[in-house]
Design a protein around this motif. Structure first.
Motif, PDB file in Angstrom:
ATOM      1  N   LYS A 117      32.600  54.204 -17.342  1.00  0.00           N
ATOM      2  CA  LYS A 117      33.214  54.166 -18.657  1.00  0.00           C
ATOM      3  C   LYS A 117      34.637  55.806 -18.378  1.00  0.00           C
ATOM      4  N   GLY A 118      35.691  55.325 -18.360  1.00  0.00           N
ATOM      5  CA  GLY A 118      36.536  55.930 -18.456  1.00  0.00           C
ATOM      6  C   GLY A 118      36.988  57.458 -17.065  1.00  0.00           C
ATOM      7  N   VAL A 119      36.744  57.016 -15.980  1.00  0.00           N
ATOM      8  CA  VAL A 119      37.222  57.265 -15.122  1.00  0.00           C
ATOM      9  C   VAL A 119      38.426  56.359 -14.460  1.00  0.00           C
ATOM     10  N   ASP A 120      39.147  57.025 -13.484  1.00  0.00           N
ATOM     11  CA  ASP A 120      40.246  56.686 -13.012  1.00  0.00           C
ATOM     12  C   ASP A 120      39.941  56.115 -11.627  1.00  0.00           C
ATOM     13  N   ALA A 121      38.798  56.820 -10.833  1.00  0.00           N
ATOM     14  CA  ALA A 121      37.978  56.493  -9.487  1.00  0.00           C
ATOM     15  C   ALA A 121      36.773  57.008  -9.531  1.00  0.00           C
ATOM     16  N   SER A 157      29.473  48.061 -12.404  1.00  0.00           N
ATOM     17  CA  SER A 157      29.744  48.673 -13.460  1.00  0.00           C
ATOM     18  C   SER A 157      31.202  49.359 -13.327  1.00  0.00           C
ATOM     19  N   ALA A 158      32.067  49.154 -12.294  1.00  0.00           N
ATOM     20  CA  ALA A 158      33.499  48.700 -12.292  1.00  0.00           C
ATOM     21  C   ALA A 158      34.451  48.209 -12.531  1.00  0.00           C
ATOM     22  N   LEU A 159      33.415  46.897 -12.564  1.00  0.00           N
ATOM     23  CA  LEU A 159      34.192  46.089 -12.937  1.00  0.00           C
ATOM     24  C   LEU A 159      34.304  45.973 -14.532  1.00  0.00           C
ATOM     25  N   LYS A 160      33.494  46.428 -15.354  1.00  0.00           N
ATOM     26  CA  LYS A 160      33.424  46.262 -16.454  1.00  0.00           C
ATOM     27  C   LYS A 160      34.495  47.044 -17.103  1.00  0.00           C
ATOM     28  N   ASN A 161      34.784  48.556 -16.330  1.00  0.00           N
ATOM     29  CA  ASN A 161      36.211  49.207 -16.404  1.00  0.00           C
ATOM     30  C   ASN A 161      37.134  49.063 -16.223  1.00  0.00           C
ATOM     31  N   ARG A 162      37.838  48.333 -17.392  1.00  0.00           N
ATOM     32  CA  ARG A 162      38.815  47.861 -17.105  1.00  0.00           C
ATOM     33  C   ARG A 162      39.778  48.335 -17.136  1.00  0.00           C
ATOM     34  N   ASN A 163      40.037  49.565 -18.164  1.00  0.00           N
ATOM     35  CA  ASN A 163      41.350  50.382 -17.883  1.00  0.00           C
ATOM     36  C   ASN A 163      41.642  51.097 -17.199  1.00  0.00           C
ATOM     37  N   SER A 164      41.725  52.147 -17.258  1.00  0.00           N
ATOM     38  CA  SER A 164      41.658  53.083 -16.615  1.00  0.00           C
ATOM     39  C   SER A 164      41.305  53.369 -14.121  1.00  0.00           C
ATOM     40  N   GLU A 182      18.957  57.537 -13.101  1.00  0.00           N
ATOM     41  CA  GLU A 182      17.816  58.015 -12.539  1.00  0.00           C
ATOM     42  C   GLU A 182      16.951  57.122 -11.606  1.00  0.00           C
ATOM     43  N   ASP A 183      17.834  56.140 -12.022  1.00  0.00           N
ATOM     44  CA  ASP A 183      17.563  54.563 -10.626  1.00  0.00           C
ATOM     45  C   ASP A 183      18.916  53.131 -10.272  1.00  0.00           C
ATOM     46  N   ILE A 184      19.443  54.428  -8.754  1.00  0.00           N
ATOM     47  CA  ILE A 184      20.724  53.495  -8.914  1.00  0.00           C
ATOM     48  C   ILE A 184      20.276  51.920  -9.031  1.00  0.00           C
ATOM     49  N   VAL A 185      18.949  51.325  -9.105  1.00  0.00           N
ATOM     50  CA  VAL A 185      18.553  50.141  -8.396  1.00  0.00           C
ATOM     51  C   VAL A 185      18.708  49.162  -9.485  1.00  0.00           C
ATOM     52  N   LYS A 186      18.871  50.079 -10.838  1.00  0.00           N
ATOM     53  CA  LYS A 186      18.411  49.502 -11.952  1.00  0.00           C
ATOM     54  C   LYS A 186      19.693  48.066 -12.312  1.00  0.00           C
ATOM     55  N   ALA A 187      19.809  47.512 -13.462  1.00  0.00           N
ATOM     56  CA  ALA A 187      21.275  46.719 -13.501  1.00  0.00           C
ATOM     57  C   ALA A 187      21.943  47.184 -14.270  1.00  0.00           C
ATOM     58  N   GLY A 188      22.714  48.342 -14.798  1.00  0.00           N
ATOM     59  CA  GLY A 188      23.689  48.820 -15.174  1.00  0.00           C
ATOM     60  C   GLY A 188      23.641  49.822 -15.296  1.00  0.00           C
ATOM     61  N   ALA A 189      23.037  50.309 -14.541  1.00  0.00           N
ATOM     62  CA  ALA A 189      22.261  51.389 -13.829  1.00  0.00           C
ATOM     63  C   ALA A 189      23.872  53.032 -14.651  1.00  0.00           C
ATOM     64  N   PHE A 190      24.822  51.729 -13.723  1.00  0.00           N
ATOM     65  CA  PHE A 190      26.350  53.044 -13.499  1.00  0.00           C
ATOM     66  C   PHE A 190      27.191  52.995 -14.498  1.00  0.00           C
ATOM     67  N   ASP A 191      26.637  51.292 -15.386  1.00  0.00           N
ATOM     68  CA  ASP A 191      27.672  51.580 -16.709  1.00  0.00           C
ATOM     69  C   ASP A 191      28.437  52.011 -16.853  1.00  0.00           C
ATOM     70  N   GLU A 192      27.968  53.331 -17.917  1.00  0.00           N
ATOM     71  CA  GLU A 192      27.751  54.638 -18.812  1.00  0.00           C
ATOM     72  C   GLU A 192      28.775  55.770 -17.822  1.00  0.00           C
ATOM     73  N   ASN A 216      35.730  39.012  -6.385  1.00  0.00           N
ATOM     74  CA  ASN A 216      36.440  39.551  -7.941  1.00  0.00           C
ATOM     75  C   ASN A 216      37.368  40.244  -7.873  1.00  0.00           C
ATOM     76  N   LYS A 217      38.560  39.833  -6.409  1.00  0.00           N
ATOM     77  CA  LYS A 217      39.762  40.574  -5.830  1.00  0.00           C
ATOM     78  C   LYS A 217      41.249  39.914  -7.396  1.00  0.00           C
ATOM     79  N   ALA A 218      40.540  39.186  -7.205  1.00  0.00           N
ATOM     80  CA  ALA A 218      41.557  38.396  -8.714  1.00  0.00           C
ATOM     81  C   ALA A 218      41.254  38.892  -9.769  1.00  0.00           C
ATOM     82  N   GLU A 219      40.150  39.187 -10.493  1.00  0.00           N
ATOM     83  CA  GLU A 219      40.096  39.975 -11.876  1.00  0.00           C
ATOM     84  C   GLU A 219      40.013  41.281 -12.106  1.00  0.00           C
ATOM     85  N   ILE A 220      40.229  42.318 -10.959  1.00  0.00           N
ATOM     86  CA  ILE A 220      40.160  43.218 -11.071  1.00  0.00           C
ATOM     87  C   ILE A 220      41.442  43.935 -10.988  1.00  0.00           C
ATOM     88  N   LYS A 221      41.801  45.417 -11.424  1.00  0.00           N
ATOM     89  CA  LYS A 221      42.610  45.696 -11.675  1.00  0.00           C
ATOM     90  C   LYS A 221      43.063  47.584  -9.923  1.00  0.00           C
TER      91      LYS A 221
END
Ligand code: NDP
Length: 355
Positions: free
Chosen positions: A70-74, A123-130, A57-67, A196-201
């Motif tokens: 999740k689980g996306v490759d790009a 939110s991308a930072l929180k996706n540590r897997n894919s 709904e609101d892309i400015v809200k903290a964590g708006a894209f967290d969900e 954040n380069k050092a800690e992201i894949k």
């Protein structure tokens, strides 16, 4: 592979979604309301569960894209405030004037642009897997400084617009506010990425389109609901009365919306695009070129308009700036549709819509 596309219902966003699906990707498209998602669900229903709508709904809200992330490759982030509807208060349609004169509230442009971009990266930072790649849509408005005669490249930034809004605040032209929002959002993206380069894949790639024109497949009901670039193109090519000065001296670079979509996908796919700003100019135009192109197409793709505006054919014109187009070709191998192809398909599309 699954791709998150923000602003999936926009002029460019929906083409990105369509090309991704055609290429076999699974797509999660974000929109601002369930209602806005319905047209997309209908458009892509033949892809079954390969396409899903996700409401942010609101892309400015903290964590708006967290969900959503999740689980996306790009991720392809296209959502940003762009001036859209262009009816003057006097009821006359003059999108160009309206666009330049409108006093849109600066924070309304800049905060969603900057915070929305940082938000999706957080939110991308929180996706540590894919996650492997984030592609952000910038704009030549973040590169070109008005009145500067040179060939602009990815080394250039439009700091002029940022200065203008700092100095003039609300009185700055809306076009400067939009360009400043694009400069600030893209700079924020690179800063965040470097920090954040050092800690992201994953890594970041930025597509920098010039003016985007072409067939419209998003939810438009009439000419007035077109996005600003297409509304301007429509007005120039099909509505008579533009000034000689405007038609023959104003212009920039263009790209067909289908190629712009492809550029985003190639930027997501090509290893070498990581860490790059990539400008995607198919060629330069002055507005008169589109009238000339439209009038020389045989048979006319828009027979319901018996005559098309002539403008001022034969007046020599030359733009005094340009863009270095080499990177998009070297890294992405991008191929561009011509002005003829763009014009033919777009007019055929307008004919179908009965415009
Ligand atoms: P559209 O106006 O068609 O699409 C904009 C998209 O962003 C829509 O999905 C819109 O959603 C969403 N959006 C707008 N404001 C907000 C907000 N405050 N919060 C969340 N989402 C928002 O324009 P385009 O398709 O042309 O633009 C897409 C991208 O391409 C933008 O980043 C733009 O800067 C860039 N670009 C466009 C060019 C052009 O010539 N068209 C040239 C260069 C760059 P909603 O429908 O809900 O408003």
């Amino acid at each position: 592979d699954k791709v998150l596309v923000s602003g999936a219902n926009g002029f460019i966003g929906i083409w990105v979604v369509r090309r991704l699906l055609e290429k076999g990707y699974r797509v999660r498209g974000t929109v601002r309301s369930t209602d806005k998602g319905k047209f997309l669900e209908e458009s892509f229903k033949s892809y079954g569960d390969k396409f899903e709508v996700f409401v942010v709904e609101d892309i400015v809200k903290a964590g708006a894209f967290d969900e959503a992330a999740k689980g996306v490759d790009a991720i392809v982030h296209t959502a940003t405030p762009v001036h859209t509807h262009a009816i003057s208060p006097d009821g006359k349609n003059n999108p160009i004037k309206q666009y330049l004169m409108s006093k849109s509230y600066t924070p309304e442009m800049i905060i969603p642009a900057v915070n929305g971009t940082i938000g999706i990266l957080k939110s991308a930072l929180k996706n540590r897997n894919s996650l492997k790649r984030v592609v952000v849509t910038s704009s030549c408005g973040a590169v070109l400084e008005v009145g500067v005669d040179k060939v602009f490249s990815d080394a250039d930034w439009n700091d002029q617009a940022v200065r203008e809004i700092k100095e003039q605040g609300e009185n700055a032209p809306a076009s400067s506010k939009y360009r400043a929002s694009k400069t600030l959002a893209e700079k924020a993206a690179w800063e965040f990425y470097e920090k954040n380069k050092a800690e992201i894949k994953w890594d970041l790639a930025v597509i920098i389109p010039p003016h985007v024109f072409g067939p419209v497949i998003h939810d438009v009901t009439d000419v007035d609901s077109l996005n600003i670039s297409m509304r301007t193109w429509y007005d120039v090519v099909l509505v008579d009365g533009k000034s000689k000065d405007f038609l023959t001296t104003q212009g920039s670079a263009y790209i067909d919306v289908r190629d712009a979509a492809e550029a985003h996908i190639l930027a997501m796919e090509k290893e070498a695009a990581g860490g790059e700003r990539i400008i995607t100019p198919a060629g330069m135009f002055v507005w008169q070129d589109w009238l000339d192109t439209a009038r020389t197409l045989v048979p006319s793709p828009i027979p319901s308009h018996a005559t098309l505006p002539a403008g001022y054919p034969g007046v020599p014109s030359k733009l005094t700036f340009g863009y270095d187009a080499s990177k998009a070709i070297r890294i992405l191998g991008l191929k561009y549709r011509s002005k003829e192809q763009l014009t033919r398909d777009t007019l055929a599309d307008f004919e179908k819509l009965g415009w």
